[in-house]
Design an enzyme around this catalytic site. Structure first.
Site, PDB file in Angstrom:
ATOM      1  N   ASN A  10       0.781  -1.046  -0.163  1.00 48.01           N
ATOM      2  CA  ASN A  10      -0.191   0.032   0.351  1.00 48.01           C
ATOM      3  C   ASN A  10       0.873   1.061  -0.206  1.00 48.01           C
ATOM      4  OD1 ASN A  10      -1.468   2.041   0.780  1.00 48.01           O
ATOM      5  ND2 ASN A  10      -3.287   1.478   2.569  1.00 48.01           N
ATOM      6  N   ARG A  89      -2.834  -2.298  -2.884  1.00 46.01           N
ATOM      7  CA  ARG A  89      -4.004  -0.987  -2.672  1.00 46.01           C
ATOM      8  C   ARG A  89      -3.806   0.030  -3.684  1.00 46.01           C
ATOM      9  NH1 ARG A  89      -5.386   1.984   2.604  1.00 46.01           N
ATOM     10  NH2 ARG A  89      -7.650   2.438   1.951  1.00 46.01           N
ATOM     11  N   HIS A 178     -12.774   2.871   1.024  1.00 43.62           N
ATOM     12  CA  HIS A 178     -12.779   1.849   1.624  1.00 43.62           C
ATOM     13  C   HIS A 178     -13.600   0.630   1.232  1.00 43.62           C
ATOM     14  CE1 HIS A 178     -12.515   5.484   4.701  1.00 43.62           C
ATOM     15  NE2 HIS A 178     -10.843   4.750   4.755  1.00 43.62           N
ATOM     16  N   ARG A 239      -9.686  15.376   8.031  1.00 43.68           N
ATOM     17  CA  ARG A 239     -10.793  15.869   6.824  1.00 43.68           C
ATOM     18  C   ARG A 239     -12.008  16.627   7.246  1.00 43.68           C
ATOM     19  NH1 ARG A 239     -10.008  10.717   4.136  1.00 43.68           N
ATOM     20  NH2 ARG A 239      -7.599  10.972   3.149  1.00 43.68           N
ATOM     21  N   ASP A 281      -5.928  12.528  16.440  1.00 42.61           N
ATOM     22  CA  ASP A 281      -6.208  11.109  17.178  1.00 42.61           C
ATOM     23  C   ASP A 281      -7.631  11.668  17.987  1.00 42.61           C
ATOM     24  OD1 ASP A 281      -4.144   8.580  17.263  1.00 42.61           O
ATOM     25  OD2 ASP A 281      -5.309   8.943  18.930  1.00 42.61           O
ATOM     26  N   ILE A 330     -11.112   3.655  15.392  1.00 46.06           N
ATOM     27  CA  ILE A 330     -12.243   4.058  16.019  1.00 46.06           C
ATOM     28  C   ILE A 330     -13.398   3.036  16.588  1.00 46.06           C
ATOM     29  CG2 ILE A 330     -13.784   5.976  16.547  1.00 46.06           C
ATOM     30  CD1 ILE A 330     -11.172   7.511  14.648  1.00 46.06           C
ATOM     31  N   GLU A 332     -13.720  -0.217  16.193  1.00 44.57           N
ATOM     32  CA  GLU A 332     -13.541  -1.687  16.700  1.00 44.57           C
ATOM     33  C   GLU A 332     -13.054  -1.013  18.185  1.00 44.57           C
ATOM     34  OE1 GLU A 332     -10.743  -3.257  14.576  1.00 44.57           O
ATOM     35  OE2 GLU A 332     -11.279  -2.577  12.722  1.00 44.57           O
ATOM     36  N   GLU A 384      -7.993  -5.490   5.619  1.00 42.53           N
ATOM     37  CA  GLU A 384      -8.182  -5.236   4.010  1.00 42.53           C
ATOM     38  C   GLU A 384      -7.055  -5.440   3.176  1.00 42.53           C
ATOM     39  OE1 GLU A 384      -8.636  -0.875   6.208  1.00 42.53           O
ATOM     40  OE2 GLU A 384      -9.242  -0.311   3.734  1.00 42.53           O
TER      41      GLU A 384
HETATM   42  P1  ADP Z   1      -6.197   4.154   9.576  1.00 41.48           P
HETATM   43  O1  ADP Z   1      -7.277   4.864   8.751  1.00 41.48           O
HETATM   44  O2  ADP Z   1      -4.818   4.824   9.409  1.00 41.48           O
HETATM   45  O3  ADP Z   1      -5.359   2.688   8.880  1.00 41.48           O
HETATM   46  P2  ADP Z   1      -6.564   3.106  11.830  1.00 41.48           P
HETATM   47  O4  ADP Z   1      -8.222   2.407  11.114  1.00 41.48           O
HETATM   48  O5  ADP Z   1      -5.888   2.472  12.485  1.00 41.48           O
HETATM   49  O6  ADP Z   1      -6.708   4.248  10.611  1.00 41.48           O
HETATM   50  O7  ADP Z   1      -8.037   4.197  13.210  1.00 41.48           O
HETATM   51  C1  ADP Z   1      -6.675   4.919  13.366  1.00 41.48           C
HETATM   52  C2  ADP Z   1      -7.682   5.601  14.780  1.00 41.48           C
HETATM   53  O8  ADP Z   1      -7.946   4.897  15.480  1.00 41.48           O
HETATM   54  C3  ADP Z   1      -6.919   6.524  14.984  1.00 41.48           C
HETATM   55  O9  ADP Z   1      -7.481   8.297  15.229  1.00 41.48           O
HETATM   56  C4  ADP Z   1      -7.057   6.142  16.452  1.00 41.48           C
HETATM   57  O10 ADP Z   1      -6.628   6.964  18.182  1.00 41.48           O
HETATM   58  C5  ADP Z   1      -8.456   5.305  16.370  1.00 41.48           C
HETATM   59  N1  ADP Z   1      -8.149   3.954  17.932  1.00 41.48           N
HETATM   60  C6  ADP Z   1      -7.156   3.899  18.143  1.00 41.48           C
HETATM   61  N2  ADP Z   1      -7.687   2.622  19.056  1.00 41.48           N
HETATM   62  C7  ADP Z   1      -8.326   3.487  19.651  1.00 41.48           C
HETATM   63  C8  ADP Z   1      -9.174   3.365  21.320  1.00 41.48           C
HETATM   64  N3  ADP Z   1      -9.076   2.589  21.918  1.00 41.48           N
HETATM   65  N4  ADP Z   1      -9.930   4.163  21.160  1.00 41.48           N
HETATM   66  C9  ADP Z   1     -10.523   5.535  20.724  1.00 41.48           C
HETATM   67  N5  ADP Z   1      -9.890   5.265  19.928  1.00 41.48           N
HETATM   68  C10 ADP Z   1      -8.659   4.939  18.717  1.00 41.48           C
END
Ligand code: ADP
Length: 400
Positions: A10, A89, A178, A239, A281, A330, A332, A384
Site C-alpha cells: 500500500n 491497494r 474503503h 478532513r 487522533d 475508532i 473497533e 483489508e
Molecule cells: P487508518 O485509517 O490509518 O487505517 P485506523 O483504522 O488504524 O486508521 O484508525 C486510527 C484511529 O483509531 C485513530 O484516530 C486512533 O486514535 C483510533 N483508535 C485506536 N484505538 C482507539 C481507542 N482505544 N479508543 C479510541 N480511538 C482509538
C-alpha cells in the site's frame, strides 16, 4: 510444507505499508512501514512476532529502495522464494474497475488515465507497482481498488446535482472508498447476526483516520459518504467531510486563500484536528475531552452527531436496517464514540448494551446491542490486507 505467501503493498506519496500473509491461514508473517520516502531521512520499520526493527534507507530513499530493503529482509528470513504474488491497494479505479485485476501494461495505462481523479494517490500506487515489478521480476501483480465495491451504486446515489456534462466529460460523480474493507466486513456482519448476506440490510461505518459509511443491501453497496475524493462525508482525523462548497469562494474573498490552500486546509487541517486545535487522533481527543478540554469535547460532539445523521441517511439507502456495523480503528475500539452515536438513534430501534460495548473492543467481533434486538449493533474488525491477499491469490491462479 512450503507456504503460499502473498505480499500486500500500500504505497502513499512518501510511505509504503507492506504485509506478508499466508492467505490460507490469514497469518501475517512480517509487516513493514517505510516512512519519509524520497527524503534524506527515509527509513523502514519491520515488524515480526511483535518485535520491531528500524532500517535506514540512506542511498536508496525512494519506493524502489524500500521494496528492495523488504526483499533483503525476506532473504534474511529465507522466505523470498515462497512469495507467489503481490497485491497492491490502489485508491481509484474510476468507472473502469468494479473488481480486482491482474496487472499488465493495459491496466497500468488505465491507472494512469485515472490520475486526474486521484492526483495524490494513484501516482504513488503506480510507483509501488513499478517498484514491485523491478524488485520481484516474474511475480504476478494484482490491483485491488478502494472504489471497486461501490460500482454498484445506483445513478441516483452517485450523481451530483451539477451540469451532467461534467460527469460525461470529466467523470465528476461519487465513487466512494474503503470498498475493500466493506467487502470484508459485510459478510462477517451478516454471519454474526445470523442473516444470509443476500437478504440483509447493513449500514457499515468504517471509522479510521479516514472515515466513511456505506449502505450495503443484499451484499451490494447502495450508497456511501465519500465522493469524488475521500474528502466528502463524515468528520475525519484531519478532513472536514461535508461542507458548503462555497467555502472556496468565501475564503478566497475573505482570507486570501487560493483553491490549493483551501483544499489543503479541508484535507489536512480540519476534522478532529481542526475543531479541537489539539489532535487528529481520536484516542487523544477522547482522553482530553474526559479531562474537560473544550475543543476536544466539541470535536467529539460534531463527529458523533454527523455520524448519527449519516447512519439514518444510509438506512434510507439500504431500504431499512438489520444491523449497524462499526469497523476501523475508532469503530473497533472506541466504546465512547459508539455509545454517543447510537444514543441519537433510539427512534430507529438502535440501542447499546453498555457491558457488551465495553467488552467488544481491541480486535474482538460481536453484537453490542441488547440480546435479541433488531436492528442489531455489531462490531467487526476489518482486514483489508487479507481481502487483498485473497483477491491476489485468486487472480494469480493460486487458490485452487
Ligand atoms: P487508518 O485509517 O490509518 O487505517 P485506523 O483504522 O488504524 O486508521 O484508525 C486510527 C484511529 O483509531 C485513530 O484516530 C486512533 O486514535 C483510533 N483508535 C485506536 N484505538 C482507539 C481507542 N482505544 N479508543 C479510541 N480511538 C482509538
Amino acid at each position: 510444507m512450503s507456504q503460499q505467501l502473498i505480499l500486500v503493498l500500500n504505497c502513499g506519496s512518501s510511505s509504503l505499508k507492506g504485509a506478508l500473509l499466508d492467505n490460507r491461514s490469514g497469518d501475517v508473517l512480517l509487516s513493514c512501514l517505510g516512512e519519509k520516502l524520497t527524503t534524506d531521512d527515509a527509513y523502514i520499520t519491520f515488524k515480526q512476532n511483535g518485535e520491531k526493527q528500524q532500517v535506514s534507507l540512506a542511498g536508496r530513499t525512494d519506493h524502489t529502495g524500500a521494496v528492495a530493503a523488504l526483499l533483503e529482509k525476506l532473504q534474511e528470513l529465507g522466505l523470498q522464494n515462497q512469495v507467489r504474488a503481490i497485491g497492491h491497494r490502489v485508491v481509484h479505479g474510476g468507472e473502469k474497475y468494479s473488481a480486482s485485476v491482474l496487472i499488465d501494461e493495459t491496466v497500468i495505462a488505465e491507472l494512469e488515465a485515472c490520475i486526474p481523479l486521484a492526483p495524490l494517490h494513484n501516482p504513488a500506487n503506480l510507483t509501488g507497482i513499478r517498484a514491485a515489478q523491478n524488485i520481484f521480476p516474474g511475480l504476478p501483480n494484482v490491483a485491488v481498488f478502494d472504489t471497486a465495491f461501490h460500482q454498484t451504486l445506483p445513478a441516483h446515489a452517485y450523481t451530483y446535482a451539477v451540469p451532467n456534462k461534467l460527469y460525461r466529460e470529466h467523470g465528476l460523480r461519487r465513487y466512494g472508498f474503503h470498498g475493500t474493507s466493506y467487502r470484508f466486513v459485510a459478510p462477517e456482519a451478516a454471519r454474526i447476526i445470523g442473516k444470509n448476506i443476500d437478504d440483509s440490510r447493513l449500514v457499515i461505518a468504517h471509522l479510521g483516520n479516514g472515515a466513511s459509511i456505506a449502505a450495503v443491501k443484499n451484499g451490494r453497496s447502495m450508497d456511501t459518504s465519500m465522493g469524488l475524493t475521500p474528502l466528502e462525508g463524515l468528520v475525519m482525523g484531519t478532513r472536514a467531510g461535508d461542507i458548503d462548497a462555497s467555502v472556496f469562494v468565501f475564503l478566497a474573498a475573505n482570507a486570501g486563500m487560493n483553491a490549493e490552500a483551501v483544499n489543503d486546509m479541508l484535507n489536512k487541517q480540519s476534522g478532529l484536528l481542526g475543531i479541537s486545535e489539539l489532535s487528529n487522533d481520536c484516542r487523544e481527543i477522547e482522553e482530553a475531552a474526559a479531562k474537560g478540554h473544550e475543543g476536544a469535547k466539541l470535536a467529539m460532539e460534531v463527529m458523533t452527531y454527523r455520524l448519527a445523521k449519516y447512519i439514518a441517511a444510509m438506512a434510507v439507502a439500504a431500504g431499512g436496517i438489520d444491523a449497524l456495523v462499526f469497523t476501523g480503528g475508532i469503530g473497533e475500539n472506541s466504546d465512547t464514540v459508539r455509545s454517543k452515536t447510537v444514543g441519537y438513534l433510539a427512534f430507529l430501534g438502535l440501542n447499546i448494551d453498555e457491558a457488551a460495548n465495553t467488552a467488544v473492543r481491541f480486535g474482538k467481533a460481536g453484537i453490542i446491542s441488547p440480546d435479541g434486538q433488531t436492528p442489531a449493533v455489531v462490531v467487526v474488525p476489518t482486514n483489508e490486507e487479507l481481502m487483498i491477499a485473497n483477491d491476489t491469490a485468486d487472480l494469480a491462479g493460486l487458490s485452487a
